[in-house]
Scaffold this active site. Structure first.
Site, PDB file in Angstrom:
ATOM      1  CG  ASP A 222      33.545  27.166  32.238  1.00  0.00           C
ATOM      2  OD1 ASP A 222      33.719  26.447  33.509  1.00  0.00           O
ATOM      3  OD2 ASP A 222      32.766  27.034  31.465  1.00  0.00           O
TER       4      ASP A 222
ATOM      5  CD  GLU B 188      31.878  29.319  35.937  1.00  0.00           C
ATOM      6  OE1 GLU B 188      31.635  28.371  35.303  1.00  0.00           O
ATOM      7  OE2 GLU B 188      31.582  30.391  36.095  1.00  0.00           O
TER       8      GLU B 188
ATOM      9  CG  HIS C  32      34.868  23.991  37.342  1.00  0.00           C
ATOM     10  ND1 HIS C  32      34.114  24.434  38.414  1.00  0.00           N
ATOM     11  CD2 HIS C  32      34.235  24.661  36.111  1.00  0.00           C
ATOM     12  CE1 HIS C  32      33.077  25.192  38.077  1.00  0.00           C
ATOM     13  NE2 HIS C  32      33.092  25.397  36.751  1.00  0.00           N
TER      14      HIS C  32
ATOM     15  CG  HIS D  60      28.729  26.243  38.023  1.00  0.00           C
ATOM     16  ND1 HIS D  60      28.411  25.137  37.651  1.00  0.00           N
ATOM     17  CD2 HIS D  60      29.867  26.612  37.403  1.00  0.00           C
ATOM     18  CE1 HIS D  60      29.139  24.779  36.593  1.00  0.00           C
ATOM     19  NE2 HIS D  60      29.942  25.832  36.424  1.00  0.00           N
TER      20      HIS D  60
END
Length: 329
Positions: A287, A7, A9, A164
């Protein structure tokens, strides 16, 4: 131990402009943190700074994905064009640094049929490894049958779909997350807890709608240790017989859902996920750039957990490698 983080981004300037120009009814609360300041700058970078951050945290491979809400709050034609250019941009970064980057496709869910075709293109032509979805498309839940062509394509390709968080609908925001001042209201509805209820509910809706019965080989990945639902499956199971499901809610989770920490480096949560799902259904994620990992923290989290060496390697990378080995190119 090899570490793969799922995850992680990014964004493009064109997508950010699309988010800013959307009708205010469909604007996501993540707009400001994703388009302003250090967060925006880090999202735009797919070069040296990101690699340095990965090295510092102890991440060997980052599976990159467009941050929330993807292109799911945009008009269909705009979403299709932006998704395609975003995926081309991602594929170019992966091609440049294949030993460090992999990618999840961005899908234009406002046009489900074209989203399914874009998924096929991204897997077979661009070499990506699945797709990231963000629950609802404006006010339409992911469980609705108009979106099932996406699930059909994902199952045929044997690729995982990472579900998500995104912000709750306006009516939910008004009913549950208002009254404490703009900044607190926004955080309450996002990372405070609102995002996680929203995402967990989307997964339960998919189960109740029969998505996994129709697509028995579909794989879902979700973050934040299962988006609240993982901690409440025993209670959620009462829905199983009421909805006349062939399996319990818990059984659907254990068969179809993988979870990641999304930067929540809690051994307590890890132990719960191990008890409920088992080590074979746990992956890893930090994240980035929203959860700022301290130096070495990503690798140390797994290294210092009370795990067997076999489970440590499964969670670090082997479970992900196993999922990728099933992809039909």
């Amino acid at each position: 131990m090899k570490s793969v983080a799922l995850e992680e981004h990014f964004a493009t300037a064109e997508v950010m402009q699309g988010w800013k120009s959307v009708d205010p009814r469909w604007s996501d609360l993540a707009l400001k943190p994703s388009t302003e300041g250090e967060g925006a700058r880090r999202l735009l970078d797919l070069g040296a700074e990101r690699l340095d951050a990965m090295n510092e945290a102890g991440i060997d491979v980052a599976v990159l994905s467009l941050t929330t809400p993807g292109v799911q709050n945009l008009d269909a034609e705009v979403a299709v064009d932006l998704a395609r250019s975003c995926n081309d941009h991602l594929a170019a970064a992966v091609h440049t640094t294949p030993e460090r980057f992999q990618g999840f496709a961005t899908l234009p869910t406002p046009s489900p049929d074209r989203a399914a075709k874009e998924l096929v293109r991204c897997i077979r032509e661009l070499g990506l490894h699945g797709a990231m979805l963000h629950g609802r498309t404006r006010d339409r839940n992911l469980s609705e049958q108009e979106f099932w062509p996406i699930f059909e394509a994902a199952e045929a390709l044997r690729v995982p779909l990472y579900l998500h968080p995104q912000s709750p609908q306006q009516g939910v925001l008004d009913a549950y997350y208002k009254g404490f001042g703009e900044d607190i209201d926004s955080l309450f509805a996002r990372a405070g807890i609102g995002w996680h209820y929203e995402t967990g509910i989307q997964i339960i809706r998919m189960i109740l709608a029969g998505v996994f019965d129709r697509f028995p080989n579909l794989t879902i990945v979700t973050g934040h240790w299962g988006e609240v639902v993982l901690f409440y499956l025993d209670r959620a199971d009462m829905l199983s017989s009421a909805a006349k499901l062939p399996r319990t809610i818990s059984e659907y989770f254990r068969q179809h859902v993988y979870v990641t920490p999304s930067g929540l480096f809690s051994h307590r949560y890890l132990n719960w996920a191990l008890e409920v799902l088992g080590a074979d259904h746990i992956l890893f994620a930090t994240d980035y750039p929203f959860a700022h990992a301290a130096p070495g923290s990503a690798r140390n989290f797994i290294a210092t957990a009370q795990l067997s060496e076999r489970d440590r390697n499964r969670i670090g990378s082997e479970n992900w490698d196993r999922l990728c080995s099933k992809i039909v190119r």
